[in-house]
Every structure is written in C-alpha cells, then in structure tokens.
Design an enzyme around this catalytic site. Structure first.
Site, short mmCIF file in Angstrom:
data_model
loop_
_atom_site.label_atom_id
_atom_site.label_comp_id
_atom_site.label_asym_id
_atom_site.label_seq_id
_atom_site.Cartn_x
_atom_site.Cartn_y
_atom_site.Cartn_z
N SER A 20 0.71 -1.19 -0.07
CA SER A 20 -0.04 0.03 0.10
C SER A 20 0.94 1.19 -0.07
O SER A 20 1.92 1.29 0.67
CB SER A 20 -0.88 0.03 1.29
OG SER A 20 -1.55 1.33 1.31
N SER B 120 -3.58 3.28 1.25
CA SER B 120 -4.63 3.68 2.02
C SER B 120 -5.52 4.63 2.13
O SER B 120 -5.11 5.67 1.86
CB SER B 120 -3.99 3.83 3.80
OG SER B 120 -3.26 2.73 4.03
N CYS C 111 0.10 2.76 10.48
CA CYS C 111 0.69 3.79 10.01
C CYS C 111 1.39 4.74 11.08
O CYS C 111 0.66 5.13 11.88
CB CYS C 111 -0.04 4.63 8.89
SG CYS C 111 0.63 5.99 8.08
N GLY D 76 8.65 -6.17 3.67
CA GLY D 76 9.64 -5.28 4.01
C GLY D 76 11.06 -5.58 3.36
O GLY D 76 11.41 -6.69 3.46
#
Ligand code: FAD
Ligand code: FAD
Ligand code: FMN
Ligand code: FMN
Ligand code: FES
Ligand code: FES
Lengths: 308, 261, 308, 261
Positions: A23, A46, A129, A242
C-alpha cells in the site's frame, strides 16, 4: 508455462501468485508500465474517510539501503475512491485489495462497511501507519487496541480482512495473535519503522514531518524475523512485507513462514520489478521440485540450530 | 514511458561541477518533450537505493540520443559521473508534463540559473520549431558557468548573461532587465526553473505584466510516476491549497499557482 | 591543533572527545592498528560472571548495508578479565569503560561491585543484549525491569553508570526515563535489532543461533529517531550508537541530542575509522564556528517542521 | 598488519570461475607468510558492507606484489572481479597465523581442492626454501580446474592430480593414494584446507600414521583481527571444547583439534 502452481489462499480469497504491491507504493499509474493483471493482487494506497492533504514536504529522504517517507495519507477521501478508483480496476483481471485507515475504531468499521462492494476482493486494515498517531504511536503497538479495532471492523464486513501491523512494537507475536483472535483472515507484517534523518548543514530534519517511516532493503532482516516468529504461532496466513527486492528475498519470506509477500520501495527502483520476482519464484520452485508454492511456506530448517 | 538500458556515448565535464552525458536510447529518445525528465538508476547496488530525476537537456530522435546536463553533488551523481563510454545506464522515462507552448505566441522569455539551464535549453529549440523567438536571461557565478548559452543561441535565442562575478545577477538588476525586455519586445510568456528567488521574482513580474508563466520545479522523488505522493508541493488552485505531485502533475507548473517558492 | 574543544562529560567522567568504540566491536587488538589513546574512551566486550562459550557458528551474516551477529557473549569470565584486560589498558592514557552483563539483577550488582576498581572509569550496563534472554527478550524491553536492575547496580558502585538500551521496544523514552530515575548517569541508545536471514538454497537460518542482532548503516535512521526522542525528555546525557560510519553520521547524532557516540560495525569496515570520525567532527565544528562541541548537542532545528 | 590501498597490476580469469589478481602493495608484501590472509574491501559503498577474507596466493617482497586467487561467487567477489588495471584495492593485512614448518622435516604432503589450492600454493615455495620437499594431491572437477599445479611444480613439488571427471577424486581413491604416498616417502606432516571431507579424511590418516597436520579453515568474518568473535569454530583442546577465532587463532589450526569438520 511451467508445472508450478503458484496459487495461494488468503482467507476465502485465492490469488494466482503470492506477489502483490505494498500500500502506498502502487496506483493505477503502474498499469502504464506493465500488465498489472499478472500480479497476485493489487493493493491501494490507504484510503481515509475524508479528503486529506497529507504531510508537508519534503516527504522523502534516502538512507543507506533504505528510504524515509512521511507522506502521511494524502487522500481524496472514500467517496472519490469509490467513484473513481474501484471502477478503474474493473478493467483488470486481478483481485483488488483496498487498504483502509481511520482515526477511531468506529470510523474504521464504517469505512469497512462502505467498501464492502462489488469489485473489492479484500480489505487491508492499516492500523500501523506511524504518521497518523500521536508521537508515532498506532493501534498496532498494543494487542488490546488491535483487538478492539479489528473486532469493530469484523462486524461490518464479510470480506477477507488483512490486518497490517507495525514493526514498532516489542512483541509482534502478541499483537498478531490479538488480530487473529479478533477475526483477521491474515496478518500483514509489516509497515515502516519510525525513523529520522537530519541535514547536518542546515541542522533541520530531512523530512517536513520530522520523523517518518523507514522502508527498503535495510529493514528486511528485522521484518523477516518478525514473520518467522509470528508464523510459528498463528493459524491464519502471514503476509510478509519489508525490503523485498528480488525473488530470493521473497523466497526468504516464504520459507520463514509468509504465505504471500508485498513489494513496496523496490517498485520505485525497478518499476516492473514485481514481475521479475514472480518469475524468479517460479524458476526456484521448478528447480527445487516444488509443485505447489504453498509447500515452501514455513519450511525453514532449524534442526541444526540452537534456538534462541 | 519505458525503462531501458541506454548506452553512454559521452560523459564529459563541461566545467568544474557539471557533466554532459549523452545516452543512446532510441526506444525513448523519440518520445521526449522539453521539461520532461528521466528517473535514472545510478548504480545497480542499493547505495544509493533510489533513482535520480534528471531533466532532458537535449534529445534527438534521429540519432536516438538523450542528453543530460548534471551537477555532480552527492552519491548518485558521483556514480553517474563515473560512467564511461559504452557503459549502460538505466533510464526510466520520459516522465512528467513538459512545457506548454501556445502556437499563437511570438516570443517567450526564459530566465534560468544552475540546473535550470539544463531544463530550459530544449524549450528554445521547440520554440524555434514553432516559430517562437526565445529571449533568455542566463544567470551563473561566472561567465564560464553559463552552460547552455551556445546551444540556445544555435537555436536562435537572444541571450543575456548575468553573473555573480560582475554583480549583474543581483535580483534588482535582473528585475530591471526583465521589465526592460518586456517593454522592448512583445513577450507572450515567461519561463523559469528551480530557484526560489527567481521563481518569486518572475511570478511578481508576470502578475504585473499580466503574462502567463511556467516554472519547472524539483522535489525529492520516490516513484516518479505519480503513485507515492512523495514529491508533492503546495499549490494554490481557485484560492485553495492543493498538494500536487511534481513528477506527474509537473514538473512544469503554472507560475501563478506556485505557493512555496 | 585547532580551537575546538571536543571534551564532553558523561556523569562525573570527562572524555577528551565524544567518540568511543561500541562494546563487542573493540578489543586490545586494535592497539596494533592505531593509537587507541586518541579515542574518547575504550569500551570492552560485555563481560559476564563466569566463562561462557557463546553461540554456535556461523555467528555473522551480511545484509543490505548491515550485518547480523549472534556471537552471544563468549567470555573468559570476570576473574580473567580483572587479571588480564584491565591491566592491559593501564598502558594507555584513555578512560576504560567496562561493559557488564548478567542474567539476574543480583549478579549484575555483584559484577558492578567487583569491577569498581582502579583503572575502570565507568561501567556500561548491557541490559539489552538480544541473544541472552528468552526469545530475544531483555530487561531493557520493559521500564520496570530496567528500573529494577539499574537500582541494584547503582547500590554497589559509585562509578558512572552508562545504561545500554535495546531498540527492540515500543517505547524507548519510558525505558530511558526508568534508567535515569534509577540512577543512570547516561543512557546508551542502542544495542542491535533482533533480526534474521535465511539461506534459500539450504533453507537454513544463516546464523547458528537462528536469530541475531542487526547493526550497521541500515539501522541508523531508526536509532537516530530514538536518540532524538529520548534526548528531549532526559536530563542525563544520551550516547548514540547505531550505524555510524562517518563524521557526518556522528554529527547527525550529536545534533539530534547525543552527547557522545559509539562506533561498532564500521570498525570492521575501516579499522581506523574512528580517528577519521574524530577529525571530521573537529573540522565541521571549526567550519561552523562551534568552539565547544557540547554546543552542538541537541540543536536540531524543527521550527519549520510540523511535529508528528 | 596495515591498511593500504594497493594498485591492481593484473586481474584475469584463469578458468571459468576463478580470477588471479596481482596487487602492488609494497608496504605489506614483505610481511606475508603462507596461510595468512588479507581482509579486502571490495567496494567503497555499503553493499557489500563487510570486507572479504582472501588467502595470500603468492607474494613477492622484491616486486612489492601480493597475489590472490579467488572464485567469483557472490556480491563481493563479483565487485573484485570488476577491478581493472590501475584501480585501487583496499587491503587490510596480512592477518592471522600462517602454516608452521619444522626445519627438521624433509617432506610434507599437501592435499587441496577449490580455494584451498590458493591457500596452500605459497606453502610449497616456503617449504622449498627450507629444503623441504612437497608432495601434493590436487583435486578438482576437471584437469583444467587444477589451478596451482604449474606454480607448485615450479617450486619443486611432486603433484598428483585427481579429478571428478575421471572419478579419481573419489574419497576412497584419495585415501588409498594418501596411504601409498606415506608408505613410499618419508612424509613428516600433512596439510590441507577448507573442505570438510578432505579435512576428516586427513585427520584420520594423520592419526593412523601418527603424523602432525595443519588445516586452514574458513568462517564468515567481522573484524578479522580477533575483536568480535564472529569467526569462531569449535576445537578440542585437552579433551574440552573451546571456541577459537579463525581470524586470529588461525586460520591455520592443528588438524587433530578441529571438531566441526
Ligand atoms: C524533475 C527534476 C529534474 C532535475 N533535473 C536536473 C538536471 O537536469 N540536472 C541536475 O544536475 N539536477 C537535476 N535535478 C536535481 C537532481 O535530481 C539532484 O541533484 C540529484 O538527485 C542529486 O543526487 P545525488 O545523489 O548526487 O545527491 P544527494 O544529495 O546525495 O541526494 C540525496 C537524496 O536527495 C535527493 N535530492 C537531492 N537533491 C535533489 C533535488 N534537487 N531534486 C530532487 N531530489 C533531490 C536525491 O534524489 C536523493 O534521494 C532534477 C530534479 C528534479 C526533481
Ligand atoms: C581465511 C580465509 C581465506 C580465504 N581465502 C580465499 C581465497 O584465497 N580464494 C577464494 O576464492 N576464497 C577465499 N575465501 C572465501 C572468501 O572469503 C569468500 O568466498 C568470499 O567472502 C565470498 O564473498 P562474496 O561476496 O562473493 O560471496 P557471498 O556469498 O555474497 O558472501 C556473503 C557473505 O558470506 C561471507 N562468506 C561467504 N563465503 C564465505 C567463506 N567461504 N568464508 C568466509 N566468509 C564467507 C562473506 O564474507 C559475506 O559476508 C577465504 C575465506 C577465509 C575465511
Ligand atoms: C512512499 C510510501 C508510502 C506508503 N504509504 C502507505 C500507506 O498509505 N498505507 C500503508 O499501509 N503502508 C504504506 N507504506 C508502507 C508500505 O506499504 C510497506 O509496508 C513498507 O514500505 C515496507 O515495505 P518495503 O520495504 O517493500 O517498501 C508506504 C510506504 C512508502 C515507501
Ligand atoms: C559482532 C558484534 C558483537 C557485539 N557484542 C556486544 C556486546 O558484547 N555487548 C553489547 O552491549 N553490545 C554488543 N554489540 C552491539 C554493539 O555494541 C552496538 O550496539 C551495535 O553494533 C550498533 O552499533 P553499530 O551499528 O555501530 O555496529 C555487538 C555488535 C556486534 C556487531
Ligand atoms: S515521486 Fe511518487 S508521486 Fe511523485
Ligand atoms: S572476525 Fe572478528 S574475531 Fe575473527
């Protein structure tokens, strides 16, 4: 093309391969670069209830093998999203995962309800976030808060729920278990690390927001460890995210326990990099005689290791 | 936009700080427009991780060439500077919205300094093609630092050089020069690039003379194709602040809408 | 040589410049490479009560702009340390900081008492090593545990205490405040991040210990953020440690709020790198008209930023 | 030990996978001993971050040369392979404890494969200097892969080549060869390097014939000078396990003390 079956299941959703964008690092624009229907799924930036400007600039800075961003969530709001973004993806044969974010559990639930629409295949619940909450805190730092918000969202939608966790926590496993017990169909590990950089000549932070999120290859070993720890304990799938920049990186995540992976920063480095990753996973599976890619998940061999 | 591996044909110092790189990349050379840029991967390792945005300095579809004029300052541009003839360079582009020329215009005024000289150079050539006369004020530390002068003049531009060395690059002097030029010639639009002070000055002058203007901006980038919202700057649209993406909504913007400059 | 005064104070200890090695990345051997008395201080590998073998090999692996280590603590124990290591440093005009580690608060305190010796200038209390505790946990993940162990140590020694924290926590500030209130003279941020890497061909972890600690440039932005957050709240000095590979990196830490810095992994890359860092800090200070290096500490200018 | 920037004099492929690099580094060339190594920085960026340990393949104090024979496998060695003549290479060394020769010995037996061929080559030369005869069994995939043969023979070694291609590198065959050699010649000590299977075999043979032996080991390294304890392997000393540092306590160890091989 080959004999490898790359399908994986995320709750009730089956995707044709385990690679999707992260995202905030993907949008309709990438359809100009390659055929996005080759991806396992697409994932939106998002979306938040109301239009927001996001953070002041500069919003990005580079670090060793990583980048900082403090985009915040610049969004046109959920109405514009429903009017324009969802219809766009109807032209592509690829599941649409919509990432949602909000500042209260109620608004999270409300968003989930509104977005339970034809054309939406799953919801990604971004409770991690680091830019939205006070001093970088977020729901996903705490198991109880996580349970609360996921429970609320679960009530308003039958769609598969992917709960996105933050790595800024000292016990990813507890938070993941809380998400699972509240009804998550998968947990996504992880969002960015809260981080910072300073320009020593001006003595100002390099980001307009002072702090931001670190992503990219630099963080991979930490997130991989979290995926490994969580996958050992959960019953729902873990999605790893990641620093993935190659098929080898993606495979490391699958072997550590991830059922699927997301690619973020690397798309900035190689716009069509996700396709190379899909192809590379397939070649590896063929070479290793893996016929269903799921057979690779969670196969890390620790028999010769002393456990920590 | 395409991602291609171009071949370096030339990569030479043009003065102490700037290099001129010519890349053979026929797949993309034909699509270039002035004001657009490429996102360049300087190395195949992860330090630096991100690509670097570079304006198109010149382009030639017949020869399949794309040119860059860049200042060697940090990690990325230092690695670019090390590229030798026949090395490959990973280009992604052309990207962004370039300068817009109105075919009815007869002459434009271009004011540039620093890397802006690279960005604005190809505009002169395009203007010439449309029969539009370019007047340019090129600002630099010394006369030798004025990089695109010859190129612009070869494309028919009238060039005024101002320098720090003789004090003529002083903002007051440049402002006077601007007013003079606008008085003497029928300027239809103003163009500039980068520098905050020049942008502010030009915006004021444009407002005063009721002229349209365009400015090419810079901001740190992630994706360079509009996905990540890393590169936004604030703009004023209909009296309200909006955050626009330098990479996709720009890098060329309406001079009057720029807020931060 | 110049007009810059590089001295800084860590509790009652004054050191001649703010640069020292990080525990575990330095030993007597470096004296063969350069004159170690040029350092602000020397810091030993963490010493434990009894001799230990440390972790199984492989103990090191490389990652993007970082390295993993799972050395554990291989130590000859405190007796051998007192007999051999302390006397060695008597030949050098440089303060000796002894890093201690133990598995209970009592043993920590006992060690601190025993090491309160002539020739020892300060103790570094390593409550953060991720390899020693169950599943990577450590005292420094929790403010209450931190308070408990630091209080115990404080009782047995008058030496300056530097408490070394772990970055594997979701609130570095609370832990730092706990260390301060229990009597720490400085907090050191931070040890390594718990992380992992897998060899996809063998599907085995790259470390014999499965997980290990991530250090090097990759982690700098995260640790810098923690130093910034802690320095704003503490009254005792913060020492920054994580990914420092240049004078610029060290200066970033000072500006963010660190009074001194430690250099670990970079010494493996450039054995005499710490000297270049000291020289570079001095040149920067001169160029910026800073006459006492302490004047640079905590000068980050956030006036043009929106606070997170 | 010193950290120096050497100048590349040569960096050529010797077969499909190995390169031979010659570096001009007079400050360190004079101090080299067989079995020692350098810790080499392959690039000035942070990917790869760590240095790479490389055995001294040859050294020549008169010419100021240090040689390396390396297999190009991952990120670091690929960057080394890209070095051109006159490029600089950052060497730290010589490091570690090399092979020990007893001046009373008359002949030694060396068994090597892979990169072990690089590590053991200079031992032959040193042995020759001491009037000790080297017998070598060099193992490789094919006869062309046997890299140091000519160099060893030039230094007076009797070389037996065994290959996978003709099946002669099979452990049983090598073991038989070893017993034969030891029976036929008065071997005083055994030497090997790296390979787990060869080390195990040699240890057994050494025990059987009551011969001393030395083995050069490899392990991932951090500091390479004994500080970090990253490179340890388990050894048996007086019946007890100890963890010794390959970089500082080795890389050459007593064959009988090796546990993990
Ligand atoms: C649309 C556009 C066109 C450009 N055209 C040119 C050109 O034609 N010639 C030229 O010399 N330069 C140009 N620049 C600036 C150029 O991108 C930077 O100088 C370059 O990225 C610096 O990289 P570095 O690694 O050498 O410097 P570093 O300072 O080491 O870079 C560190 C980080 O900051 C970013 N950064 C630093 N300066 C800038 C900047 N001004 N704009 C965007 N990101 C920056 C880098 O991308 C990188 O992420 C342009 C920038 C933009 C946005
Ligand atoms: C004392 C010593 C002497 C050596 N001499 C030679 C020689 O003369 N010729 C030669 O070809 N090779 C030699 N090696 C092995 C050589 O160091 C590795 O092949 C090299 O480090 C691989 O680096 P890479 O980046 O290409 O591979 P990668 O696989 O990308 O390396 C990844 C990481 O693993 C480490 N690593 C991988 N293999 C080894 C290994 N075998 N030993 C130690 N670390 C390793 C690297 O240092 C790095 O940290 C020696 C190793 C040691 C310890
Ligand atoms: C520029 C940028 C914007 C991001 N925006 C979002 C976002 O809106 N929502 C979200 O959940 N994650 C966001 N992320 C985090 C990514 O989805 C991903 O979790 C993170 O970048 C780690 O993956 P990577 O190392 O592959 O980039 C963003 C990351 C970047 C770099
Ligand atoms: C090989 C190695 C061994 C270490 N051993 C210790 C130790 O014994 N005690 C300790 O407190 N920290 C230890 N550390 C952590 C370092 O002191 C330091 O906190 C960390 O490496 C981050 O700094 P860097 O990025 O500059 O390396 C070790 C680090 C490495 C790389
Ligand atoms: S750089 Fe990603 S939107 Fe502009
Ligand atoms: S590599 Fe550091 S002790 Fe051997």
């Amino acid at each position: 093309m080959t004999n490898v079956d790359l399908h994986v299941k995320i709750g009730s959703l089956t995707i044709k391969n385990p690679v999707m964008p992260a995202s905030g690092t993907f949008s309709e624009d990438l359809a100009n670069v390659f055929d996005i229907s080759r991806l396992g799924a697409v994932v939106t930036k998002s979306v938040v209830p109301d239009a927001r400007l996001g953070n002041p600039s500069p919003r990005a800075a580079e670090t060793a093998a990583g980048m900082l961003n403090a985009v915040g969530i610049q969004s046109k709001g959920v109405d514009a999203f429903i009017a324009h973004t969802i219809p766009f993806y109807r032209n592509f044969d690829v599941p649409l995962v919509v990432s949602i974010s909000a500042e209260t559990a109620d608004r999270f639930a409300e968003m989930a309800g509104r977005l339970t629409l034809n054309g939406v295949s799953a919801l990604e619940v971004n409770i991690s976030c680091p830019n939205l909450e006070d001093n970088g805190r977020s729901y996903a730092m705490d198991p109880a808060q996580t349970e609360r918000v996921v429970t609320a969202v679960r009530r308003t939608t039958p769609l598969p729920l992917i709960v996105k966790l933050t790595p800024n926590t000292n016990d990813i496993v507890d938070v993941a278990l809380a998400a699972e017990s509240a009804g998550a169909d998968a947990v996504l590990i992880a969002n960015t690390f809260l981080a910072m950089a300073i320009d020593i000549e001006t003595r100002r932070p390099k980001l307009g927001n002072i702090m931001g999120g670190l992503s990219g290859p630099a963080i991979k070993p930490i997130v991989l460890r979290m995926v490994y720890q969580a996958a050992r304990r959960l019953h729902v799938p873990v999605i790893g995210c990641g620093g993935i920049c190659s098929a080898e990186d993606a495979l490391e995540y699958l072997i550590a326990g991830a059922t699927a992976v997301q690619v973020g920063t690397y798309t900035f480095v190689q716009p069509s990099g996700m396709l190379d990753i899909i192809d590379g996973i397939e070649r590896y599976a063929e070479r290793h005689g893996v016929t269903q890619i799921g057979d690779l998940v969670n196969t890390v061999d620790v028999s010769q290791c002393v456990s920590l | 936009m395409k991602q291609v591996l171009g071949r370096v044909l030339q990569n030479e110092w043009v003065n102490e700080r700037y290099k001129h790189m010519v890349v053979y990349a026929p797949e993309v050379a034909a699509a270039c427009m002035p004001g657009q840029f490429f996102h360049i991967r300087c190395d195949d390792q992860f330090t630096p991780l991100l690509r670097r945005p570079m304006s198109i300095y010149q382009y030639n579809a017949d020869y399949g060439e794309v040119h860059f004029l860049y200042s060697v300052k940090g990690n990325g541009t230092t690695l670019l500077a090390e590229k030798k003839i026949d090395d490959l360079v990973d280009l992604f582009g052309p990207l962004g919205k370039g300068f817009q020329l109105d075919p009815h215009w007869r002459s434009i005024l271009v004011v540039a300094r620093g890397v802006g000289l690279a960005t604005l150079a190809p505009l002169t050539r395009l203007a010439a093609k449309h029969g539009i006369q370019t007047h340019a004020i090129l600002s630099a530390r010394t006369a030798e630092d004025v990089l695109s002068r010859a190129y612009m003049e070869a494309n028919g531009a009238y060039v005024n050089v101002v320098t720090d060395a003789d004090g003529s690059s002083d903002m007051h002097h440049v402002e006077a020069l601007l007013h003079n030029l606008i008085k003497e010639t029928p300027i239809d639009a103003l163009f500039t690039c980068g520098s905050r002070r020049l942008t502010n000055l030009l915006r004021r002058v444009a407002l005063e003379h009721k002229l349209p203007g365009q400015v090419a901006l810079e901001e740190n980038m992630g994706c360079a194709i509009g996905m990540c919202f890393c590169c936004v700057k604030p703009f004023l649209k209909d009296g309200k602040q909006v955050n626009l993406r330098v990479c996709a909504d720009g890098p060329v913007f309406d001079l009057q809408e720029v807020m931060e400059a």
